[in-house]
Design a protein around this motif. Structure first.
Motif, short mmCIF file in Angstrom:
data_model
loop_
_atom_site.label_atom_id
_atom_site.label_comp_id
_atom_site.label_asym_id
_atom_site.label_seq_id
_atom_site.Cartn_x
_atom_site.Cartn_y
_atom_site.Cartn_z
N ALA A 39 0.82 -1.22 0.00
CA ALA A 39 0.00 0.00 0.00
C ALA A 39 0.85 1.27 0.00
O ALA A 39 0.38 2.33 -0.43
CB ALA A 39 -0.93 -0.01 1.21
N THR A 71 2.65 -0.21 -8.72
CA THR A 71 1.53 -1.14 -8.50
C THR A 71 0.49 -1.09 -9.61
O THR A 71 -0.22 -2.07 -9.84
CB THR A 71 0.82 -0.82 -7.17
N ARG A 120 -2.28 0.21 -9.60
CA ARG A 120 -3.61 0.09 -9.03
C ARG A 120 -3.58 0.72 -7.65
O ARG A 120 -2.51 0.84 -7.03
CB ARG A 120 -4.05 -1.38 -8.92
N ASN A 121 -4.74 1.15 -7.18
CA ASN A 121 -4.83 1.68 -5.83
C ASN A 121 -4.89 0.53 -4.84
O ASN A 121 -5.66 -0.42 -5.01
CB ASN A 121 -6.07 2.56 -5.68
N VAL A 122 -4.05 0.61 -3.80
CA VAL A 122 -4.00 -0.42 -2.76
C VAL A 122 -4.13 0.28 -1.41
O VAL A 122 -3.37 1.20 -1.10
CB VAL A 122 -2.68 -1.22 -2.81
N GLU A 123 -5.08 -0.17 -0.61
CA GLU A 123 -5.32 0.42 0.71
C GLU A 123 -5.02 -0.61 1.79
O GLU A 123 -5.43 -1.77 1.71
CB GLU A 123 -6.77 0.88 0.83
N LEU A 180 -5.32 -5.94 2.89
CA LEU A 180 -5.00 -5.10 1.75
C LEU A 180 -6.19 -5.14 0.80
O LEU A 180 -6.65 -6.22 0.42
CB LEU A 180 -3.75 -5.59 1.05
N SER A 208 -7.39 -3.93 -2.88
CA SER A 208 -6.81 -3.46 -4.13
C SER A 208 -7.86 -3.32 -5.22
O SER A 208 -8.83 -4.08 -5.26
CB SER A 208 -5.74 -4.44 -4.64
N GLU A 245 2.76 -8.83 -5.17
CA GLU A 245 2.82 -8.85 -3.71
C GLU A 245 4.21 -9.26 -3.28
O GLU A 245 5.04 -9.68 -4.08
CB GLU A 245 1.79 -9.84 -3.13
#
Length: 263
Positions: free
Chosen positions: A77, A84, A86-89, A137, A139, A215
Motif C-alpha cells: 500500500a 503497483t 492500481r490503488n492499494v489500501e 489489503l 486493491s 505482492e
C-alpha cells in the motif's frame, strides 16, 4: 562455522523436498518436525533455519530460536502508483466489510481467509471467523497477463520463475522466459522500497499498462515453482535463522511470533 539445520513442517511440499535436497548437497542437516511441538533436543538449536507455512512457523519458531523476516504488512500500500498500477489500501477487515464495490482483498502476510476478488464487503468472513482488527489489503482489480516469482537477497534477484499466464498455472524458469530482461529491469526499480534483506517478490505484466508488483512474500513460506533450488535456499537461510544473527537493518522486519503456551 556452525552447520545449518533446515527444519521442515510435517506437511513437506515439493519445495520443501527441493530445498532439503539442496541443503544436504551443501552439508547441512535436514529435520522434519513430526508435530506442532519442537522436541527437547532441537529447542534453540545452533544454526537452525525453517521452511514452513505461517501458522506452523508461529508455533515452532520461538522454541527453535529462529527469527523470521517478512515484508511490512503495509508495504504494498505504501508503494507509488507507478509500481503497483492500481490503488492499494491498507486497512482492517472490519472496514473492508463496509465495501460496496468489487475489490481484491487479502491478508498481508497470512492466510486467515482466501485472497480473491470479492463482489463487495458482505462476502468477507464475518466476525465469528475473523476478528475485526485483522489487517487487510484492499486493491483495485487488475488483470495480470503473466506473473513471476523472484527470490531476492540484498536487493539482487538470485533466482526467478514464471508461475502463471492469465491466471492459469504456467511454470518455467525465468532464465528461459523471453521477458527475463524486462522482469529483472523492473525488479531493479524496487530497490529502496523498504524490503528485508531476504524476501520473495511477485511481479507481473498488467494488461495494457505495464509492469507492476503483485505482492511480497516471506521466503521461508514461499513455493519455488521453477526457481533454482540452491539459489532459493540461500534466500530462505537468510530469511529464517537464529535471532542473534540478524543485523540492525533487518530487526524491524522480524515477524512478531506469538508466545505458545504448552500444556
Amino acid at each position: 562455522m556452525t552447520t545449518r539445520t533446515l527444519f521442515l513442517s510435517p506437511r513437506v511440499t515439493a519445495t520443501g523436498h527441493a530445498l532439503a535436497d539442496a541443503a544436504r548437497r551443501r552439508g547441512a542437516h535436514v529435520e522434519t518436525l513430526r508435530d506442532w511441538r519442537v522436541p527437547e533436543q532441537w529447542r534453540r538449536a545452533a544454526g537452525a533455519s525453517l521452511y514452513a507455512g505461517p501458522l506452523f512457523a508461529d508455533a515452532v519458531a520461538r522454541e527453535l530460536g529462529v527469527g523470521l523476516l517478512e515484508a511490512p504488512e503495509d508495504w504494498l500500500a505504501r508503494l507509488p502508483y507507478e509500481l503497483t498500477l492500481r490503488n492499494v489500501e491498507f486497512t482492517t477487515i472490519e472496514e473492508a466489510r463496509l465495501l460496496r464495490r468489487p475489490a481484491f482483498v487479502k491478508p498481508p502476510n497470512d492466510k486467515s481467509f482466501p485472497a480473491r476478488v470479492y463482489p463487495d464487503g458482505s462476502g468477507l468472513p464475518g466476525p465469528d471467523a475473523v476478528e475485526g482488527g485483522e489487517p487487510v489489503l484492499v486493491s483495485d482489480i487488475v488483470t495480470f497477463a503473466v506473473e513471476y516469482r523472484l527470490f531476492v537477497l540484498d536487493g539482487e534477484v538470485r533466482t526467478g520463475s514464471r508461475y502463471a499466464t492469465r491466471g492459469d498455472l504456467d511454470v518455467a524458469p525465468l532464465a528461459e522466459d523471453p521477458r527475463r530482461g524486462e522482469v529483472l529491469g523492473f525488479a531493479e526499480r524496487l530497490a529502496g522500497t523498504g524490503l528485508p534483506s531476504a524476501v520473495v517478490v511477485d511481479v507481473g505484466l498488467v494488461d495494457g499498462s505495464g509492469w507492476a508488483v503483485v505482492e511480497a512474500n516471506a521466503a521461508w513460506a514461499s513455493g519455488h515453482y521453477a526457481c533454482d533450488a540452491d539459489a532459493a535456499l540461500d534466500v530462505v537461510l537468510r530469511a529464517a535463522r537464529p535471532e542473534g544473527e540478524f543485523g540492525a537493518a533487518d530487526h524491524r522486519f522480524l515477524r512478531p511470533v506469538p508466545e505458545v503456551v504448552r500444556d
